[in-house]
Design an enzyme around this catalytic site. Structure first.
Site, PDB file in Angstrom:
ATOM      1  N   GLU A  43       0.877  -1.165   0.000  1.00  0.00           N
ATOM      2  CA  GLU A  43       0.000   0.000   0.000  1.00  0.00           C
ATOM      3  C   GLU A  43       0.916   1.216   0.000  1.00  0.00           C
ATOM      4  O   GLU A  43       1.788   1.333   0.862  1.00  0.00           O
ATOM      5  CB  GLU A  43      -0.882  -0.005   1.254  1.00  0.00           C
ATOM      6  CG  GLU A  43      -1.840   1.145   1.258  1.00  0.00           C
ATOM      7  CD  GLU A  43      -2.721   1.213   2.506  1.00  0.00           C
ATOM      8  OE1 GLU A  43      -3.399   2.225   2.655  1.00  0.00           O
ATOM      9  OE2 GLU A  43      -2.709   0.267   3.311  1.00  0.00           O
ATOM     10  N   ARG A 267       4.986 -12.449  10.036  1.00  0.00           N
ATOM     11  CA  ARG A 267       5.635 -11.151   9.797  1.00  0.00           C
ATOM     12  C   ARG A 267       7.010 -11.172  10.405  1.00  0.00           C
ATOM     13  O   ARG A 267       7.234 -11.827  11.415  1.00  0.00           O
ATOM     14  CB  ARG A 267       4.895 -10.031  10.531  1.00  0.00           C
ATOM     15  CG  ARG A 267       3.557  -9.684  10.045  1.00  0.00           C
ATOM     16  CD  ARG A 267       2.975  -8.610  10.961  1.00  0.00           C
ATOM     17  NE  ARG A 267       3.370  -7.288  10.535  1.00  0.00           N
ATOM     18  CZ  ARG A 267       2.764  -6.624   9.564  1.00  0.00           C
ATOM     19  NH1 ARG A 267       1.758  -7.150   8.916  1.00  0.00           N
ATOM     20  NH2 ARG A 267       3.148  -5.415   9.229  1.00  0.00           N
ATOM     21  N   LYS A 277       4.332   1.100   9.285  1.00  0.00           N
ATOM     22  CA  LYS A 277       4.500   2.350   8.538  1.00  0.00           C
ATOM     23  C   LYS A 277       3.868   3.520   9.272  1.00  0.00           C
ATOM     24  O   LYS A 277       4.392   4.623   9.259  1.00  0.00           O
ATOM     25  CB  LYS A 277       3.854   2.201   7.153  1.00  0.00           C
ATOM     26  CG  LYS A 277       4.766   1.504   6.162  1.00  0.00           C
ATOM     27  CD  LYS A 277       4.103   1.387   4.801  1.00  0.00           C
ATOM     28  CE  LYS A 277       3.098   0.270   4.785  1.00  0.00           C
ATOM     29  NZ  LYS A 277       2.513  -0.006   3.478  1.00  0.00           N
TER      30      LYS A 277
END
Ligand code: ATP
Ligand code: MG
Length: 569
Positions: A43, A267, A277
């Site tokens: 994204e 992750r 982020k």
């Protein structure tokens, strides 16, 4: 840590495969797929971090291994947070890591197609427009142990739904007044299957589609369908999407699309830093760091600016493997991978950080000797550089002791040391000022002790780095410590910002470097092929991109060895 199995391959040897490789092998063997196509779907709402590097190496690495390919897809379905600057940085980072994507797509390229998919669901009685507020929808959702209740709008006719949905698209309703929901199962044990929202009204400008749309698909409705449109065979994501898989499959089945499948792995979490982020953006906005590419940031651009090599990052990702359970990887493994690569490629140079002057009393005034020193003992083709020596040199202040203990092998009165690539010197005398600070050390050198042709027979246990006083070049050095004081700041109580290490940057405004470093100043530009250095006895360094020929600034990539853990025990 990594989930692997041992099984024989075609030639009968035993090879270690991770669970994703096993799945791909099976899919190719069974004929479910004839080739592998993966995607990396960031994204564009921030810069990529080392966690994304993990995802990139998994997606691109597997495709390369199976002779397939990988698409780069910008998952830009949320108009509010996305920016073109991020798109550029993401492209740049993937390329820098060494990967080439097959096609570049944007989820927003599919808005029209996705709208069509939504219409199909509506016509098939599988989606409806809901006028409930988000609070009402939440209240009707139920709990994992209690079924939800049907929305009063659930039984609208397909025609009414289509009309309303088209009016939503036409901009006839304000934000938040209606949603489009999939009509699935309000009592499913999987909360995501309880009539999930698939479209929202958002009168917002989109970085690519401008003001063309005022309804936007949710992640769940966009992601799997984008995969299917591109014929992605294996859609690899992280564990938090596990519960989304059922929904992913439901859409693909009901819409009759290419059978993409989703697979999840853990992750990457790294100690002493954070991987979100949103939180990294906070560090930038609130000026805890000097931008997304601050060398302390776990971003790819930060690591690059600090002097990490793509190879060392790929090696790190390969060593940690693909796990199916979340864990915290020690950042010292990343540093180990950096050292391993940098040791092979770094130019050796001498830089004195805290200088004290040494006068070599028997060195003839005004003469300079040009010594030669290997650029890199690990590289037989690395060549030599000239290191000038003269009567006055600088050594590190803490390489001298007035009253040295027995095991001190550096310089002290009456003791001898070797100057790297030069001569053995013996300390005769020194001077102090009224505060007791050493101001000058007097030594004699042994002309027959030159490195490479030493016939002096003198034993010198220590070797010191040094620079010739009249040839030294001023440089700025920036040393870094962990960005956070605690191992896992995301898990600590309270605000993660409370755990920022206030001493993560140490600037040495004037360090003295041998002149060969200045000759390399041409490398101190904003290009990624700058040279990497090992400053002898100090660490690995890389010219900061803000360096100029007049002012060279060096970032410490990593120390020579893991002293950190020992000091902080
Ligand atoms: P963040 O929370 O940092 O914003 P994200 O998951 O929202 O991360 P995306 O841009 O949506 O970031 O991620 C692109 C891809 O990278 C996704 O497939 C995601 O699963 C993967 N990814 C993100 N963070 C990590 C991580 N820490 N380790 C491994 N893969 C990750
Ligand atoms: Mg995200």
């Amino acid at each position: 840590m990594a989930e692997t199995t041992n099984s024989p391959n075609n030639s009968g040897e035993r090879t270690s495969r991770n669970f994703l490789e096993e799945i791909m092998d099976n899919d190719l063997q069974s004929g479910r797929h004839t080739s592998v196509l993966t995607r990396f779907p960031p994204e564009p709402n921030g810069y990529l971090h080392i966690g994304h590097a993990k995802s990139i190496t998994v997606n691109f690495g597997l495709a390369l291994k199976y002779g397939g390919a990988t698409n780069l897809r910008f998952d830009d379905t949320n108009p509010v947070t996305e920016e073109t600057e991020y798109v550029e940085s993401i492209r740049n980072d993937v390329r820098w890591l060494g990967y080439t994507w097959k096609d570049e797509f944007y989820a927003s390229d599919y808005f029209e197609q996705l709208f069509g998919f939504a219409l199909k669901l509506i016509r098939d009685g599988l989606a409806y427009v809901d006028d409930s507020t988000s609070e009402e929808i939440a209240a009707m959702k139920g709990t994992p142990t209690r079924p939800g209740t049907d929305s009063p709008y659930r039984s609208r006719s397909p025609q009414e739904n289509e009309d309303l949905f088209r009016s939503m698209r036409a901009g006839e309703f304000p934000d938040g007044s209606r949603t489009l929901r999939a009509r699935i199962d309000m009592s499913s044990p999987n909360m995501l299957m309880r009539d999930p929202i698939i479209y929202r009204i958002k009168h917002a400008h989109h970085h690519r589609t401008g003001d063309q749309w005022c309804i936007y698909p949710t992640y769940d409705f966009a992601h799997g369908q984008s995969d299917a449109i591109e014929n992605i065979t294996h859609s690899i994501c992280t564990l938090e999407f596990m519960s989304h898989r059922e929904l992913y499959n439901w859409f693909i089945e009901k819409l009759g699309l290419f059978p993409s499948r989703q697979y999840e792995f853990a992750r990457l979490n790294l100690s002493y830093t954070i991987m979100s982020k949103r939180k990294l953006l906070q560090l930038v906005n609130e000026k805890y760091v000097d931008g997304w590419d601050d060398p302390r940031m776990p971003t790819i651009s930060g690591l690059r600016r600090r002097g990490y090599t793509p190879k060392s990052i790929r090696e790190f990702c390969s060593r940690i493997g693909v796990a199916k359970r979340d864990n915290l990887i020690d950042v010292s493994l990343l540093e180990f991978c950096a050292r391993e690569d940098l040791n092979k490629i770094s130019q050796r140079r001498m830089v004195v950080f805290d200088p004290v002057k040494v006068v070599i009393t028997n060195w003839p005034e005004g003469t300079v000797e040009e010594l030669e020193s290997e650029n890199n003992p690990e590289d037989s083709n690395g060549g030599n550089r000239i290191v000038p020596m003269s009567r006055e040199i600088f050594i590190e202040r803490d390489d001298f002791m007035e009253d040295a203990p027995k095991k001190y092998f550096r310089l002290s009165p009456g003791k001898s040391v070797r100057l790297k690539s030069a001569y053995i010197i013996t300390c005769e005398d020194f001077q102090k000022d009224e505060h007791g600070t050493i101001t000058e050390i007097h030594c004699t050198y042994h002309p027959d002790s030159r490195s490479g042709s030493d016939t002096s027979g003198i034993k010198a246990k220590g070797t010191l780095h040094w620079v010739s006083a009249s040839h030294a070049v001023n440089v700025e050095v920036r040393d870094y410590d962990r960005l956070f004081r605690v191992e896992n700041p995301a898990e600590e109580e309270g605000d993660f910002l409370d755990y920022v290490n206030p001493d993560s940057l140490r600037v040495i405004p004037v360090a003295l470097a041998e002149p060969a470093l200045l000759e390399d100043a041409r490398n101190a530009t904003d290009s990624d092929d700058r040279l990497h250095y090992q400053f002898l006895r100090k660490g690995y360094y890389y010219a900061d991109l803000s360096s100029t020929a007049e002012k060279l600034i060096f970032n410490q990539t990593v120390g020579l060895r893991d002293t950190w853990a020992k000091i902080n025990k």
